[in-house]
Design an enzyme around this catalytic site. Structure first.
Site, PDB file in Angstrom:
ATOM      1  N   LYS A 205     105.984  83.605  35.989  1.00 12.05           N
ATOM      2  CA  LYS A 205     107.285  83.110  36.427  1.00 12.05           C
ATOM      3  C   LYS A 205     107.877  82.161  35.391  1.00 12.05           C
ATOM      4  CE  LYS A 205     107.741  82.174  40.788  1.00 12.05           C
ATOM      5  NZ  LYS A 205     107.682  81.511  42.122  1.00 12.05           N
ATOM      6  N   GLU A 211      96.615  80.763  30.545  1.00 12.88           N
ATOM      7  CA  GLU A 211      95.766  81.945  30.389  1.00 12.88           C
ATOM      8  C   GLU A 211      96.600  83.175  30.053  1.00 12.88           C
ATOM      9  OE1 GLU A 211      93.899  79.553  33.891  1.00 12.88           O
ATOM     10  OE2 GLU A 211      95.900  79.980  33.080  1.00 12.88           O
ATOM     11  N   HIS A 382      74.005  97.314  52.195  1.00 15.55           N
ATOM     12  CA  HIS A 382      72.816  97.196  51.356  1.00 15.55           C
ATOM     13  C   HIS A 382      72.857  95.934  50.493  1.00 15.55           C
ATOM     14  CE1 HIS A 382      71.436 101.284  52.368  1.00 15.55           C
ATOM     15  NE2 HIS A 382      72.731 101.514  52.502  1.00 15.55           N
TER      16      HIS A 382
END
Length: 546
Positions: A205, A211, A382
């Site tokens: 934005k 990052e 599992h």
């Protein structure tokens, strides 16, 4: 202001929970032959069965009473009207407007935003079609083969999750995502991408997210090394509001797709942030996604609380969390294509409701923000279902199951359905010591060997779950599912009296990261002794590796 935990509705629920703790869910079924149908709510074939919750009719009425006490209906109408709900930032929460139909009117803070929303959507559709059809060409005149979205948080979780969920419908260029500032992610892509046939979407934005912009500049340098500065305008577009920064980067402003400050990041996949989805599956599928969400919006705004799917999901979560003291919420979609759904949902829930103060700034004296986790079934069986069945803590589960499976592999789907329904039944029923003994005797075990084996095979049961059935996992039902959980999150915030639409908790770490970077440049950043020592170890480790 009196805490909601001291209110009459809350206290009644607390007392009722103490009584119901002595009950078993199976006993509630025994006393009510219609429980399965009466504890079910339906919208457009989406069926929520909450009959396996440890709650009775009286408890549900008390939960609805709590919702009325907290003026939930009023808050829903205020959000739908585009009022300023995010008081700390002076913003509305207008994401429902992003799903609004053409020709409709929706106001956000007194302004009809639908003309702007649909203008951006038309531009997105046109651009996506140019890329998909091959009309848009790279610097060498070749068509686009790969599209890479660079973003983080809401600019990554949402579009990545939807792309994965709808990948069976993908008929455009291959779409990839880069979010982590760890260079391993982008370098892995750069090894095999063709610069002449790759389009980059930078989604930020402000166009300043550290990052995202670190990854974007790495991609930019890679392209320039292969094709020069002039290629940038053919291979980069932006989803942003910062025209000056995108032009400084080299992106043509005509290829900037804007969104607005009333669109929170974790609610933004419906906006220009959804451009990668559009390119992957096309405008028609994207419209179906929006239509499904819009149907859930209309249901949320108009349905009575007692038949309102998001309201019911939220109230049951609060019942389990605040009154039965179950610490977490597990979500298990029995659909491989919903593999990324949990990550999106974690951001939605934990960033929205991870707050310890009310809207008025008072410290809460009750728990907020259900810790949410999970994975797809049947894989999850599992992995962590052992603790769901026999662990000392109870973790309520939302099972999500599409009723239609993969065409041509119906036997797979039969096994999937059997596992999903069996797990929810097993959590509820459990297995008593007497049942275990009878089973072991049937296998020829007796005496001390039998008795020593019994405790390990007992299941306490009485562990609550919801089952959410979807007719199929298509774009429409996916949109409805996502909006369902968005609204569930908002309802929780209303009951807890917190602001679901800010996220100040992510800011402190960002600020301190700048201090660490200054220290890494040799400046005095006033770091604590532990951080200084860790940084020195990292320096030494880096030097040894070099």
């Amino acid at each position: 202001m009196t805490s909601v935990a001291q209110s009459p509705a809350w206290r009644r629920l607390h007392s009722h929970a103490q009584r119901l703790r002595q009950e078993r869910i199976t006993s509630l079924f025994d006393r009510d032959a219609r429980r399965a149908s009466e504890f079910t709510a339906v919208l457009e074939g989406i069926r929520l069965d909450y009959s396996k919750q440890l709650i009775d009719h009286e408890g549900m009425e008390m939960l609805l009473g709590l919702a009325r006490q907290q003026d939930l209906s009023g808050w829903i109408q205020r959000m739908a009207a585009g009022e300023t709900l995010n008081a700390t930032e002076g913003r509305a929460a207008g994401h429902m407007a992003l799903r609004g139909a053409a020709g409709s009117r929706m106001e956000v803070q007194g302004v009809d935003v639908m003309p702007a929303v649909h203008a951006v959507r038309r531009r997105m559709n046109a651009f996506a079609e140019r890329v998909r059809s091959g009309e848009w060409r790279g610097y060498s005149g070749q068509t686009i083969q790969d599209v890479v979205n660079i973003g983080i948080g809401g600019s990554d979780f949402g579009p990545r999750m939807v792309r994965e969920a709808l990948k069976d419908h993908a008929d455009g260029p291959r779409v990839h995502f880069v979010s982590n500032v760890d260079g391993a992610q982008i370098s892995g892509l750069l090894r095999w991408l063709d610069p002449a046939r790759t389009l980059w979407i930078v989604t930020s934005k402000t166009f300043t997210t550290q990052e995202t912009m670190t990854n974007a500049h790495t991609a930019r340098r890679w392209l320039v090394q292969h094709a020069g500065e002039a290629a940038i305008s053919r291979h980069f577009v932006a989803c942003s509001t910062n025209r000056a920064e995108i032009e400084r980067f080299g992106i043509d402003a005509a290829n900037m797709f804007e969104f607005w400050d009333w669109v929170g990041g974790r609610y933004s996949l419906w906006s220009a942030v959804g451009l990668p989805i559009l390119i992957s599956v096309g405008p028609e599928r994207f419209d179906e996604l929006l239509a499904g969400a819009r149907a859930m919006d209309q249901h949320f705004v108009s349905a009575p609380l007692e038949r309102n799917l998001p309201v019911l999901l939220a109230l049951l979560a609060i019942w389990n969390f605040n009154f039965l003291d179950h610490g977490t919420q597990v979500v298990v979609p029995y659909a491989q294509r919903l593999e990324k759904f949990i990550g999106w949902l974690q951001q939605l829930e934990l960033e929205s409701n991870g707050k310890a103060v009310t809207r008025d700034g008072a410290l809460v004296d009750y728990r907020t923000s259900v810790v949410l986790w999970g994975d797809v079934g049947s894989n999850a069986q599992h992995a962590f279902f052992q603790t769901l069945h026999q662990g000392p803590r109870v973790h309520p589960v939302d099972f999500i199951l599409p009723m239609q499976g993969t065409p041509g592999l119906e036997h797979h789907h039969c096994i999937l359905v059997a596992n999903c329904l069996a797990q929810s039944a097993a959590l509820m029923k459990g297995k008593t010591p007497e049942q275990v003994r009878e089973e072991l005797r049937g296998k020829g075990l007796s005496g001390e060997a039998l008795e020593s084996a019994v405790p390990h095979r007992v299941f306490s049961g009485n562990r609550p779950s919801n089952t959410l059935l979807l007719p199929r996992l298509d774009a429409w039902h996916l949109g409805a599912l996502l909006a369902l959980y968005e609204h569930r999150t908002f309802v929780e915030s209303v009951i807890w009296e917190i602001n679901a639409f800010d996220q100040w908790g992510v800011e402190l770490g960002k600020q301190l990261a700048q201090d660490v970077l200054r220290a890494m440049d040799g400046q005095d950043a006033g770091l604590d002794p532990s951080t200084v020592a860790l940084l020195e170890q990292i320096r030494q480790g880096s030097q040894e590796q070099a």
